[in-house]
Design a protein around this motif. Structure first.
Motif, PDB file in Angstrom:
ATOM      1  N   ASP A  52       9.310 -33.231  19.727  1.00  0.00           N
ATOM      2  CA  ASP A  52       8.542 -34.472  19.572  1.00  0.00           C
ATOM      3  C   ASP A  52       7.546 -34.623  20.714  1.00  0.00           C
ATOM      4  OD1 ASP A  52       9.909 -35.155  17.275  1.00  0.00           O
ATOM      5  OD2 ASP A  52      11.377 -36.387  18.331  1.00  0.00           O
ATOM      6  N   THR A  53       7.998 -34.355  21.932  1.00  0.00           N
ATOM      7  CA  THR A  53       7.133 -34.514  23.097  1.00  0.00           C
ATOM      8  C   THR A  53       5.934 -33.567  23.014  1.00  0.00           C
ATOM      9  OG1 THR A  53       9.016 -35.149  24.468  1.00  0.00           O
ATOM     10  CG2 THR A  53       7.018 -34.428  25.615  1.00  0.00           C
ATOM     11  N   ARG A  54       6.188 -32.337  22.665  1.00  0.00           N
ATOM     12  CA  ARG A  54       5.093 -31.364  22.545  1.00  0.00           C
ATOM     13  C   ARG A  54       4.098 -31.811  21.486  1.00  0.00           C
ATOM     14  NH1 ARG A  54       3.029 -26.857  20.129  1.00  0.00           N
ATOM     15  NH2 ARG A  54       2.488 -25.102  21.506  1.00  0.00           N
ATOM     16  N   GLN A  55       4.604 -32.261  20.343  1.00  0.00           N
ATOM     17  CA  GLN A  55       3.712 -32.687  19.272  1.00  0.00           C
ATOM     18  C   GLN A  55       2.924 -33.930  19.668  1.00  0.00           C
ATOM     19  OE1 GLN A  55       2.927 -31.008  16.413  1.00  0.00           O
ATOM     20  NE2 GLN A  55       1.321 -32.564  16.422  1.00  0.00           N
ATOM     21  N   ARG A  56       3.542 -34.845  20.400  1.00  0.00           N
ATOM     22  CA  ARG A  56       2.819 -36.040  20.846  1.00  0.00           C
ATOM     23  C   ARG A  56       1.677 -35.658  21.775  1.00  0.00           C
ATOM     24  NH1 ARG A  56       7.707 -38.022  22.254  1.00  0.00           N
ATOM     25  NH2 ARG A  56       7.045 -38.441  24.397  1.00  0.00           N
ATOM     26  N   ILE A  57       1.899 -34.669  22.631  1.00  0.00           N
ATOM     27  CA  ILE A  57       0.842 -34.227  23.537  1.00  0.00           C
ATOM     28  C   ILE A  57      -0.306 -33.609  22.741  1.00  0.00           C
ATOM     29  CG2 ILE A  57       0.271 -32.556  25.353  1.00  0.00           C
ATOM     30  CD1 ILE A  57       3.146 -32.997  26.426  1.00  0.00           C
ATOM     31  N   VAL A  58       0.013 -32.770  21.768  1.00  0.00           N
ATOM     32  CA  VAL A  58      -1.029 -32.152  20.948  1.00  0.00           C
ATOM     33  C   VAL A  58      -1.788 -33.212  20.161  1.00  0.00           C
ATOM     34  CG1 VAL A  58      -1.467 -30.595  19.005  1.00  0.00           C
ATOM     35  CG2 VAL A  58       0.161 -29.941  20.787  1.00  0.00           C
ATOM     36  N   THR A  59      -1.053 -34.175  19.587  1.00  0.00           N
ATOM     37  CA  THR A  59      -1.694 -35.236  18.806  1.00  0.00           C
ATOM     38  C   THR A  59      -2.610 -36.087  19.675  1.00  0.00           C
ATOM     39  OG1 THR A  59       0.174 -35.319  17.265  1.00  0.00           O
ATOM     40  CG2 THR A  59      -1.263 -37.246  17.343  1.00  0.00           C
ATOM     41  N   ALA A  60      -2.137 -36.442  20.866  1.00  0.00           N
ATOM     42  CA  ALA A  60      -2.957 -37.253  21.779  1.00  0.00           C
ATOM     43  C   ALA A  60      -4.207 -36.490  22.203  1.00  0.00           C
ATOM     44  CB  ALA A  60      -2.134 -37.650  23.005  1.00  0.00           C
ATOM     45  N   ALA A  61      -4.047 -35.213  22.510  1.00  0.00           N
ATOM     46  CA  ALA A  61      -5.205 -34.405  22.907  1.00  0.00           C
ATOM     47  C   ALA A  61      -6.200 -34.286  21.760  1.00  0.00           C
ATOM     48  CB  ALA A  61      -4.742 -33.015  23.358  1.00  0.00           C
ATOM     49  N   THR A  62      -5.703 -34.102  20.555  1.00  0.00           N
ATOM     50  CA  THR A  62      -6.583 -34.005  19.385  1.00  0.00           C
ATOM     51  C   THR A  62      -7.435 -35.255  19.242  1.00  0.00           C
ATOM     52  OG1 THR A  62      -4.988 -32.587  18.240  1.00  0.00           O
ATOM     53  CG2 THR A  62      -6.639 -33.705  16.878  1.00  0.00           C
ATOM     54  N   GLU A  63      -6.800 -36.408  19.358  1.00  0.00           N
ATOM     55  CA  GLU A  63      -7.524 -37.671  19.203  1.00  0.00           C
ATOM     56  C   GLU A  63      -8.534 -37.882  20.334  1.00  0.00           C
ATOM     57  OE1 GLU A  63      -8.670 -41.396  17.645  1.00  0.00           O
ATOM     58  OE2 GLU A  63      -7.735 -39.598  16.803  1.00  0.00           O
ATOM     59  N   LEU A  64      -8.140 -37.558  21.565  1.00  0.00           N
ATOM     60  CA  LEU A  64      -9.056 -37.746  22.696  1.00  0.00           C
ATOM     61  C   LEU A  64     -10.220 -36.766  22.633  1.00  0.00           C
ATOM     62  CD1 LEU A  64      -6.462 -38.414  25.522  1.00  0.00           C
ATOM     63  CD2 LEU A  64      -8.181 -40.015  24.686  1.00  0.00           C
ATOM     64  N   PHE A  65      -9.952 -35.511  22.287  1.00  0.00           N
ATOM     65  CA  PHE A  65     -11.049 -34.543  22.157  1.00  0.00           C
ATOM     66  C   PHE A  65     -12.008 -34.989  21.068  1.00  0.00           C
ATOM     67  CE2 PHE A  65      -8.266 -30.714  23.673  1.00  0.00           C
ATOM     68  CZ  PHE A  65      -8.234 -31.258  24.948  1.00  0.00           C
ATOM     69  N   ARG A  66     -11.452 -35.509  19.978  1.00  0.00           N
ATOM     70  CA  ARG A  66     -12.286 -35.962  18.858  1.00  0.00           C
ATOM     71  C   ARG A  66     -13.185 -37.116  19.282  1.00  0.00           C
ATOM     72  NH1 ARG A  66     -12.386 -39.883  15.278  1.00  0.00           N
ATOM     73  NH2 ARG A  66     -10.464 -40.844  16.012  1.00  0.00           N
ATOM     74  N   ARG A  67     -12.625 -38.074  20.030  1.00  0.00           N
ATOM     75  CA  ARG A  67     -13.364 -39.291  20.360  1.00  0.00           C
ATOM     76  C   ARG A  67     -14.289 -39.127  21.554  1.00  0.00           C
ATOM     77  NH1 ARG A  67     -10.754 -43.100  22.341  1.00  0.00           N
ATOM     78  NH2 ARG A  67      -8.583 -42.400  22.354  1.00  0.00           N
ATOM     79  N   GLN A  68     -13.847 -38.398  22.591  1.00  0.00           N
ATOM     80  CA  GLN A  68     -14.648 -38.390  23.818  1.00  0.00           C
ATOM     81  C   GLN A  68     -14.969 -36.992  24.329  1.00  0.00           C
ATOM     82  OE1 GLN A  68     -11.884 -40.779  26.137  1.00  0.00           O
ATOM     83  NE2 GLN A  68     -11.195 -38.992  27.287  1.00  0.00           N
ATOM     84  N   GLY A  69     -14.494 -35.958  23.648  1.00  0.00           N
ATOM     85  CA  GLY A  69     -14.831 -34.600  24.034  1.00  0.00           C
ATOM     86  C   GLY A  69     -13.782 -33.944  24.909  1.00  0.00           C
ATOM     87  N   TYR A  70     -13.918 -32.636  25.016  1.00  0.00           N
ATOM     88  CA  TYR A  70     -12.953 -31.834  25.783  1.00  0.00           C
ATOM     89  C   TYR A  70     -13.089 -32.087  27.282  1.00  0.00           C
ATOM     90  CZ  TYR A  70     -10.810 -27.592  27.739  1.00  0.00           C
ATOM     91  OH  TYR A  70     -10.053 -26.716  28.470  1.00  0.00           O
ATOM     92  N   ALA A  71     -14.295 -32.007  27.804  1.00  0.00           N
ATOM     93  CA  ALA A  71     -14.494 -32.115  29.248  1.00  0.00           C
ATOM     94  C   ALA A  71     -14.093 -33.482  29.786  1.00  0.00           C
ATOM     95  CB  ALA A  71     -15.956 -31.825  29.598  1.00  0.00           C
ATOM     96  N   ALA A  72     -14.312 -34.527  29.000  1.00  0.00           N
ATOM     97  CA  ALA A  72     -14.039 -35.886  29.464  1.00  0.00           C
ATOM     98  C   ALA A  72     -12.572 -36.284  29.345  1.00  0.00           C
ATOM     99  CB  ALA A  72     -14.887 -36.886  28.681  1.00  0.00           C
ATOM    100  N   SER A  73     -11.754 -35.438  28.749  1.00  0.00           N
ATOM    101  CA  SER A  73     -10.341 -35.755  28.532  1.00  0.00           C
ATOM    102  C   SER A  73      -9.483 -34.988  29.532  1.00  0.00           C
ATOM    103  CB  SER A  73      -9.920 -35.387  27.104  1.00  0.00           C
ATOM    104  OG  SER A  73     -10.729 -36.052  26.162  1.00  0.00           O
ATOM    105  N   GLY A  74      -8.939 -35.710  30.521  1.00  0.00           N
ATOM    106  CA  GLY A  74      -8.104 -35.077  31.528  1.00  0.00           C
ATOM    107  C   GLY A  74      -6.646 -35.029  31.108  1.00  0.00           C
ATOM    108  N   MET A  75      -5.881 -34.167  31.746  1.00  0.00           N
ATOM    109  CA  MET A  75      -4.468 -34.037  31.398  1.00  0.00           C
ATOM    110  C   MET A  75      -3.694 -35.331  31.659  1.00  0.00           C
ATOM    111  SD  MET A  75      -3.772 -31.125  30.005  1.00  0.00           S
ATOM    112  CE  MET A  75      -2.210 -30.322  30.310  1.00  0.00           C
ATOM    113  N   LYS A  76      -4.031 -36.043  32.724  1.00  0.00           N
ATOM    114  CA  LYS A  76      -3.333 -37.304  32.996  1.00  0.00           C
ATOM    115  C   LYS A  76      -3.561 -38.304  31.864  1.00  0.00           C
ATOM    116  CE  LYS A  76      -3.132 -37.115  38.054  1.00  0.00           C
ATOM    117  NZ  LYS A  76      -3.543 -37.771  39.331  1.00  0.00           N
TER     118      LYS A  76
END
Length: 209
Positions: A6-30
């Motif tokens: 679940d934790t791994r999937q939540r991280i992937v899902t959150a990253a997908t949404e952030l990359f979609r909305r604000q881009g890869y470079a603007a999305s930090g790991m924190k």
């Protein structure tokens, strides 16, 4: 109770949404782990290669999901139990209708990019080779999937792949213009152009596919 998966999937899902909305470079790991409600260290447990490895996972999982959508919107005869579009008009109409559905999705998302892959590709094409390769392979898989639909409808190779590549390029470009204009007009215009491309690729009366 939350599990490791679940934790791994939540991280992937959150990253997908952030990359979609604000881009890869603007999305930090924190920001990603905060959005996933996950411990910071868990991101590097699952993705020891850091954001680059996570980015590749997002590209490939999102690409597979959209490939499934292509299969639903553009079924081949084998996929649909023989019920795929079998007339020239149907194949062009199905293509145009898919663009109109995409226009509605763009409106519903308030003109945010509906797909993280194009966003990532634009950012990393000349700076990050593994991510460039991942995005290129995803686009190639979409082209292959769409070309199978066109072959089933009577368009021979290499025209089937050329048509599929043109249609996907039209859609991606229309999304970019639509986002900039905050309008679905570029996507609906591209719908007509895509249908025309498909009709032009079909064999004419008396020709062999």
């Amino acid at each position: 109770m939350r599990t490791t998966g679940d934790t791994r999937q939540r991280i992937v899902t959150a990253a997908t949404e952030l990359f979609r909305r604000q881009g890869y470079a603007a999305s930090g790991m924190k920001q990603i782990v905060a959005a996933a409600d996950a411990p910071y260290g868990s991101a590097y447990h699952f993705f020891p290669g850091g954001k680059a490895q996570l980015g590749e996972e997002v590209v490939r999982t999102s690409g597979a999901a959209y490939l499934g959508l292509i299969a639903e919107l553009f079924p081949t005869a084998a996929d649909a139990g023989g019920a795929a579009a079998d007339t020239h008009t149907d194949m062009a109409a199905v293509t145009g209708d898919a663009f109109l559905a995409a226009a509605e999705t763009l409106r519903e998302l308030d003109f945010a990019d509906p797909c993280p892959i194009a966003t990532v590709a634009l950012e990393v094409a000349s700076t990050h080779e593994p991510l460039r390769v991942a995005t290129a392979e995803v686009f190639a898989s979409w082209t292959d999937g769409l070309a199978a639909f066109y072959r089933a409808g009577g368009i021979a190779e290499p025209a089937a792949h050329e048509t599929a590549s043109s249609v996907i390029a039209l859609l991606e470009g229309a999304f970019m213009l639509g986002r900039a204009a905050r309008s679905t007009d570029p996507v609906t215009a591209a719908a007509r152009a895509a249908a025309a491309i498909v009709r032009a690729a079909l064999p004419q009366e008396g020709e062999c596919a």
